[in-house]
Enzyme design. Sequence first.
Site, PDB file in Angstrom:
ATOM      1  CG  ASP A 240      30.555   6.146-129.932  1.00 21.94           C
ATOM      2  OD1 ASP A 240      31.440   5.350-129.568  1.00 21.94           O
ATOM      3  OD2 ASP A 240      30.792   7.348-130.169  1.00 21.94           O
TER       4      ASP A 240
ATOM      5  CD  GLU B 286      30.043   1.811-130.199  1.00 21.47           C
ATOM      6  OE1 GLU B 286      31.146   2.111-129.705  1.00 21.47           O
ATOM      7  OE2 GLU B 286      29.742   2.032-131.392  1.00 21.47           O
TER       8      GLU B 286
END
Length: 224
Positions: free
Chosen positions: A46, A118
């Site tokens: 992320d 992610e």
Amino acid sequence: MVDDHTQVLERILNHRFSDRTLPGRALTHRSVEGAPSYERLEFLGDRVLGLAVAEMLYTQFPDEDEGAMARRHAHLVRQDTVARVALSVGLGALMELSKGEEDLGGQSNPSLLCDVCESVLGALYLDAGHDKAQAFVRSHWAALIDEDPTPPKDAKTALQEWAQGRGLPLPSYEITGREGPAHKPLFTVTVTVKGEEPESACGASKRVAEQAAAETLLARLKAE
């Protein structure tokens, strides 16, 4: 199956992992018992994605102020956008899920698709470094940046303008749920505009959930 998925993932990323444990971990949901899940890699990925997109925007829009770039950034790293990339490269079919998650449609669930994208980025960053991760993001996010030459309008601001334009009070936001562990909470926020049915949405922070709820309500109001 895991080895097959590793080979496919390496073709997608154009990278052969030196740490052979990373691909399997990056693709494994926590519902699979007895195997390490992708949650830690997702946390890292992320941040890798956020930085990579920020670098792209900083370079591509040298005359834009921070607010405009922030709106672009929020749009490009939000769940739906990341899930869209995950689907486009075929990550959904590679996820290792419990039968229960599979039966619930986990391979096409936007939340899980975003998570696995992610986590894969996190694994790529750990094994190959920033430049390789940046190259992957650039190759799949460049077209998304070019889709709209103008910065997207903040959903909460747009909803506020919609209400004000009709002489209505400002929208109100209420936290109506919270779940998940302390290090990774999931908030549910409900937004209400006078005279309209409320809408709810979830997010990893109150701000994200508010934006998602506002966007959902706006979409419905425009459709009506």
